[in-house]
Every structure is written in structure tokens, then in C-alpha cells.
Design a protein around this motif. Structure first.
Motif, PDB file in Angstrom:
ATOM      1  N   GLU A 171       0.833  -4.304 -42.319  1.00 39.86           N
ATOM      2  CA  GLU A 171       1.259  -3.296 -41.343  1.00 39.86           C
ATOM      3  C   GLU A 171       2.834  -3.405 -41.356  1.00 39.86           C
ATOM      4  O   GLU A 171       3.355  -2.343 -41.232  1.00 39.86           O
ATOM      5  N   LYS A 172       3.323  -4.227 -41.465  1.00 39.72           N
ATOM      6  CA  LYS A 172       4.835  -4.509 -41.475  1.00 39.72           C
ATOM      7  C   LYS A 172       5.241  -3.798 -42.692  1.00 39.72           C
ATOM      8  O   LYS A 172       6.380  -2.991 -42.907  1.00 39.72           O
ATOM      9  N   LEU A 173       4.752  -4.089 -43.711  1.00 38.35           N
ATOM     10  CA  LEU A 173       5.288  -3.293 -44.967  1.00 38.35           C
ATOM     11  C   LEU A 173       4.958  -1.794 -45.168  1.00 38.35           C
ATOM     12  O   LEU A 173       5.956  -1.061 -45.336  1.00 38.35           O
ATOM     13  N   PHE A 174       3.803  -1.108 -44.488  1.00 40.18           N
ATOM     14  CA  PHE A 174       3.879  -0.062 -44.204  1.00 40.18           C
ATOM     15  C   PHE A 174       4.773   0.412 -43.183  1.00 40.18           C
ATOM     16  O   PHE A 174       5.172   1.748 -43.746  1.00 40.18           O
ATOM     17  N   ARG A 175       5.012   0.133 -42.305  1.00 42.11           N
ATOM     18  CA  ARG A 175       6.117   0.707 -41.435  1.00 42.11           C
ATOM     19  C   ARG A 175       7.504   0.539 -41.948  1.00 42.11           C
ATOM     20  O   ARG A 175       8.308   1.507 -41.852  1.00 42.11           O
ATOM     21  N   HIS A 176       7.788  -0.470 -42.773  1.00 42.17           N
ATOM     22  CA  HIS A 176       9.024  -0.358 -43.373  1.00 42.17           C
ATOM     23  C   HIS A 176       9.309   0.609 -44.611  1.00 42.17           C
ATOM     24  O   HIS A 176      10.462   1.226 -44.681  1.00 42.17           O
ATOM     25  N   ARG A 178       7.376   3.397 -44.670  1.00 44.44           N
ATOM     26  CA  ARG A 178       6.711   4.539 -44.198  1.00 44.44           C
ATOM     27  C   ARG A 178       5.685   5.184 -44.904  1.00 44.44           C
ATOM     28  O   ARG A 178       5.531   6.357 -44.955  1.00 44.44           O
ATOM     29  N   CYS A 179       4.569   4.357 -45.377  1.00 39.01           N
ATOM     30  CA  CYS A 179       3.388   4.506 -45.774  1.00 39.01           C
ATOM     31  C   CYS A 179       2.114   4.400 -45.034  1.00 39.01           C
ATOM     32  O   CYS A 179       2.337   3.862 -44.034  1.00 39.01           O
ATOM     33  N   ASN A 180       0.929   5.009 -45.289  1.00 41.66           N
ATOM     34  CA  ASN A 180      -0.223   4.862 -44.685  1.00 41.66           C
ATOM     35  C   ASN A 180      -1.208   3.925 -45.279  1.00 41.66           C
ATOM     36  O   ASN A 180      -2.105   3.617 -44.670  1.00 41.66           O
ATOM     37  N   ASP A 181      -1.312   4.006 -46.672  1.00 38.17           N
ATOM     38  CA  ASP A 181      -2.290   3.427 -47.329  1.00 38.17           C
ATOM     39  C   ASP A 181      -1.540   2.648 -48.520  1.00 38.17           C
ATOM     40  O   ASP A 181      -0.376   2.810 -48.834  1.00 38.17           O
ATOM     41  N   THR A 182      -2.285   1.727 -49.086  1.00 38.45           N
ATOM     42  CA  THR A 182      -1.936   0.903 -50.361  1.00 38.45           C
ATOM     43  C   THR A 182      -1.505   1.658 -51.435  1.00 38.45           C
ATOM     44  O   THR A 182      -0.885   1.454 -52.373  1.00 38.45           O
ATOM     45  N   LYS A 183      -2.351   2.944 -51.545  1.00 40.53           N
ATOM     46  CA  LYS A 183      -2.127   3.840 -52.709  1.00 40.53           C
ATOM     47  C   LYS A 183      -0.630   4.418 -52.685  1.00 40.53           C
ATOM     48  O   LYS A 183       0.000   4.664 -53.660  1.00 40.53           O
ATOM     49  N   GLU A 184      -0.049   4.693 -51.429  1.00 36.29           N
ATOM     50  CA  GLU A 184       1.117   5.345 -51.161  1.00 36.29           C
ATOM     51  C   GLU A 184       2.161   4.279 -51.656  1.00 36.29           C
ATOM     52  O   GLU A 184       3.198   4.687 -52.226  1.00 36.29           O
ATOM     53  N   VAL A 185       1.998   3.009 -51.259  1.00 28.93           N
ATOM     54  CA  VAL A 185       2.745   1.954 -51.756  1.00 28.93           C
ATOM     55  C   VAL A 185       3.185   1.876 -53.338  1.00 28.93           C
ATOM     56  O   VAL A 185       3.928   1.801 -54.019  1.00 28.93           O
ATOM     57  N   VAL A 186       1.787   1.869 -54.030  1.00 28.76           N
ATOM     58  CA  VAL A 186       1.798   1.968 -55.413  1.00 28.76           C
ATOM     59  C   VAL A 186       2.524   2.935 -56.131  1.00 28.76           C
ATOM     60  O   VAL A 186       3.378   2.836 -56.899  1.00 28.76           O
ATOM     61  N   VAL A 187       2.141   4.283 -55.543  1.00 28.24           N
ATOM     62  CA  VAL A 187       2.984   5.401 -55.989  1.00 28.24           C
ATOM     63  C   VAL A 187       4.507   5.448 -55.744  1.00 28.24           C
ATOM     64  O   VAL A 187       5.335   5.397 -56.446  1.00 28.24           O
ATOM     65  N   LEU A 188       5.035   4.683 -54.755  1.00 28.53           N
ATOM     66  CA  LEU A 188       6.252   4.607 -54.174  1.00 28.53           C
ATOM     67  C   LEU A 188       7.098   3.631 -55.174  1.00 28.53           C
ATOM     68  O   LEU A 188       8.149   3.825 -55.756  1.00 28.53           O
ATOM     69  N   ILE A 189       6.230   2.404 -55.545  1.00 21.23           N
ATOM     70  CA  ILE A 189       6.628   1.421 -56.554  1.00 21.23           C
ATOM     71  C   ILE A 189       6.936   2.007 -57.947  1.00 21.23           C
ATOM     72  O   ILE A 189       7.938   1.862 -58.527  1.00 21.23           O
ATOM     73  N   GLN A 190       5.807   2.858 -58.152  1.00 26.43           N
ATOM     74  CA  GLN A 190       6.024   3.415 -59.472  1.00 26.43           C
ATOM     75  C   GLN A 190       6.969   4.502 -59.784  1.00 26.43           C
ATOM     76  O   GLN A 190       7.560   4.560 -60.652  1.00 26.43           O
ATOM     77  N   ASN A 191       7.191   5.286 -58.464  1.00 26.52           N
ATOM     78  CA  ASN A 191       8.158   6.142 -58.654  1.00 26.52           C
ATOM     79  C   ASN A 191       9.747   5.461 -58.693  1.00 26.52           C
ATOM     80  O   ASN A 191      10.585   5.975 -59.512  1.00 26.52           O
ATOM     81  N   MET A 192       9.996   4.403 -57.940  1.00 27.78           N
ATOM     82  CA  MET A 192      11.084   3.680 -58.085  1.00 27.78           C
ATOM     83  C   MET A 192      11.372   2.983 -59.409  1.00 27.78           C
ATOM     84  O   MET A 192      12.590   3.275 -59.908  1.00 27.78           O
ATOM     85  N   ARG A 193      10.287   2.724 -59.968  1.00 31.73           N
ATOM     86  CA  ARG A 193      10.526   2.194 -61.585  1.00 31.73           C
ATOM     87  C   ARG A 193      10.904   3.373 -62.475  1.00 31.73           C
ATOM     88  O   ARG A 193      11.833   2.936 -63.375  1.00 31.73           O
ATOM     89  N   GLU A 194      10.171   4.373 -62.188  1.00 34.49           N
ATOM     90  CA  GLU A 194      10.677   5.544 -63.059  1.00 34.49           C
ATOM     91  C   GLU A 194      12.134   5.860 -62.928  1.00 34.49           C
ATOM     92  O   GLU A 194      12.762   6.120 -63.816  1.00 34.49           O
ATOM     93  N   GLN A 195      12.647   5.998 -61.647  1.00 40.17           N
ATOM     94  CA  GLN A 195      14.116   6.299 -61.339  1.00 40.17           C
ATOM     95  C   GLN A 195      14.629   5.409 -62.014  1.00 40.17           C
ATOM     96  O   GLN A 195      16.023   5.687 -62.644  1.00 40.17           O
ATOM     97  N   VAL A 196      14.526   3.928 -61.896  1.00 44.72           N
ATOM     98  CA  VAL A 196      15.469   3.110 -62.636  1.00 44.72           C
ATOM     99  C   VAL A 196      15.216   3.189 -63.958  1.00 44.72           C
ATOM    100  O   VAL A 196      16.604   2.978 -64.701  1.00 44.72           O
ATOM    101  N   LYS A 197      14.185   3.486 -64.567  1.00 46.69           N
ATOM    102  CA  LYS A 197      14.211   3.628 -66.122  1.00 46.69           C
ATOM    103  C   LYS A 197      15.002   4.946 -66.415  1.00 46.69           C
ATOM    104  O   LYS A 197      15.880   4.957 -67.417  1.00 46.69           O
ATOM    105  N   SER A 198      14.925   5.933 -65.721  1.00 46.99           N
ATOM    106  CA  SER A 198      15.774   7.091 -65.800  1.00 46.99           C
ATOM    107  C   SER A 198      17.207   6.775 -65.789  1.00 46.99           C
ATOM    108  O   SER A 198      18.116   7.477 -66.645  1.00 46.99           O
ATOM    109  N   LEU A 199      17.612   6.161 -64.803  1.00 46.60           N
ATOM    110  CA  LEU A 199      19.026   5.647 -64.664  1.00 46.60           C
ATOM    111  C   LEU A 199      19.588   5.045 -65.616  1.00 46.60           C
ATOM    112  O   LEU A 199      20.596   5.301 -66.342  1.00 46.60           O
ATOM    113  N   GLN A 200      18.965   3.941 -66.259  1.00 45.92           N
ATOM    114  CA  GLN A 200      19.213   3.004 -67.407  1.00 45.92           C
ATOM    115  C   GLN A 200      19.312   4.143 -68.635  1.00 45.92           C
ATOM    116  O   GLN A 200      20.304   3.832 -69.434  1.00 45.92           O
ATOM    117  N   LEU A 201      18.381   4.829 -68.866  1.00 46.86           N
ATOM    118  CA  LEU A 201      18.612   5.801 -70.029  1.00 46.86           C
ATOM    119  C   LEU A 201      19.686   6.824 -69.933  1.00 46.86           C
ATOM    120  O   LEU A 201      20.393   7.200 -70.907  1.00 46.86           O
TER     121      LEU A 201
END
Length: 226
Positions: A171-176, A178-201
């Protein structure tokens, strides 16, 4: 409490075989080499034998109980430290150090072996003391009557406290995030990784100047990375 009984718990054939099988599974699952496997065996043996060496110098049964209690608290705190580090590594890097994972797992085997040797009331006090900082809000909402009615099986009680801690952390992670379920957390992390890769390129062929440069005049200047 008999010293031989404690030694049998920590050096018995069943205990040693279970630990060895766990290390073998870790070696295969995390693609570890024989040297890493040997280092883990040496580390685990040192933890066991250092404790037994202390117990060998103690003759009084009451003192043995005190040492057993203090060792359990020490290992439980170490287990919590390892798991906290593992959780943050998984969150920040996407994976955790395999050495930390196997150490936390092996410490669990020692804790499980020692728990039947400690009075249930002492176990409950230890669990409450160690889990209260993590579940502070949950415990504040619980009534004193509910806190006193622990299950008879201390291992079941331990698992329940760990589940409460996990749900609180979730619940603390969700609040931090701003997600409602674990799937949103996974998508958020994946998007962050893609952003990092894009920035590196994007920055791959760039050069960074750590000084201030001032250009004057109308002549064109081309900067080329070599």
C-alpha cells in the motif's frame, strides 16, 4: 535446555541436507559457479560453528537459553536487513544480488531450527518488536485484546506478521507511485526502463564539455566527436 539438543538441531543430517539442497538449487537457478557455491558453504558453516563455539563454553542451562534468545534476535535482524536490501535492489535495478538472496534464505533455515527451542511468549515479543516499525499504522489500529490473542503456532503467527508487513509495504508503494494495482507498477517500471534506454541511445554519440565556452563572430563552428 541441553547443549547436545541445540547442536543436533543445527548440525543434524536432515538440516545439513536441506541446506545443501537449497544451495545447489541456488547455484543452478542463478547460474553460479563452484567457487561461489563454496564461498556460501564456508560462510554458512562459519555462522553455525561460531555460535556453537560460544555455546561450548557455557554450562548453565539458563545462560544457554539467554544465548539462544540473543542469537535468534541477531539473526532475525540480519534477515530483515538482507530482505530490505533485496527489495530495494529489485525495485531500483530490476534484480537483486544472488549472494544476498541465498544468505537470506539460509538464515531462514537457522531461524526455523531455533524457534522450537525458544519460549512462545519470547517469540511473540521478538516478532512484535521487529515488525512494529514496519507495520506501525496497522498496529496502532489494532486493539490490545487482539494483540494478546496470538495463534498457538508461533510459525503461523510469524507468517501472519510478515504478510501484514508485505501488505503495508504494498500500500505504501502504491501511494508513492500513485498506482492502484501491481500491473500498473510493472508497466510503470517498464516505461522507466524504456525511457532510460532511449536516453542512453540519444546520448550515445554526444560529448559533454565541463567548461564554459563562448563563441563570437559569424563563422560556423562544427564540433565532432572523435
Amino acid at each position: 535446555m541441553e547443549l547436545l539438543f541445540i547442536k543436533e538441531k543445527l548440525t543434524g543430517q536432515s538440516f545439513v541436507r536441506t541446506v545443501s539442497e537449497n544451495i545447489d538449487d541456488w547455484m543452478v537457478g542463478f547460474a553460479q559457479n563452484e567457487n561461489n557455491k563454496e564461498n556460501i558453504h564456508l560462510w554458512f558453516d562459519s555462522v553455525i560453528h561460531q555460535f556453537l563455539h560460544i555455546l561450548d563454553d557455557v554450562e548453565d542451562k539458563e545462560e544457554l537459553s539467554v544465548l539462544l534468545f540473543s542469537k535468534y534476535v541477531e539473526l532475525k535482524c540480519y534477515w530483515k536487513q538482507l530482505n530490505t536490501q533485496i527489495q530495494y535492489q529489485n525495485f531500483n535495478r530490476g534484480d537483486a544480488n544472488p549472494e544476498l538472496i541465498i544468505k537470506a534464505s539460509l538464515i531462514t533455515y537457522i531461524l526455523i531450527a531455533l524457534e522450537p527451542l525458544i519460549h512462545e511468549e519470547d517469540l511473540n515479543e521478538i516478532q512484535e518488536f521487529l515488525t512494529k516499525p514496519i507495520r506501525e499504522l496497522i498496529l496502532e489500529e489494532s486493539s490490545p485484546e487482539n494483540n494478546q490473542n496470538h495463534p498457538e503456532d508461533s510459525q503461523v503467527y510469524l507468517l501472519e506478521q510478515q504478510l501484514h508487513a508485505l501488505y503495508y509495504d504494498k500500500e505504501k508503494l502504491f501511494r508513492h507511485l500513485r498506482c492502484n494495482d501491481t500491473k500498473e507498477v510493472v508497466v510503470l517500471i517498464q516505461n522507466m526502463r524504456e525511457q532510460v534506454k532511449s536516453l542512453q541511445l540519444e546520448m550515445e554519440d554526444s560529448c559533454v564539455l565541463d567548461v564554459h565556452i563562448r563563441f563570437t563572430g559569424k563563422r560556423k563552428i562544427r564540433i565532432q566527436k572523435t
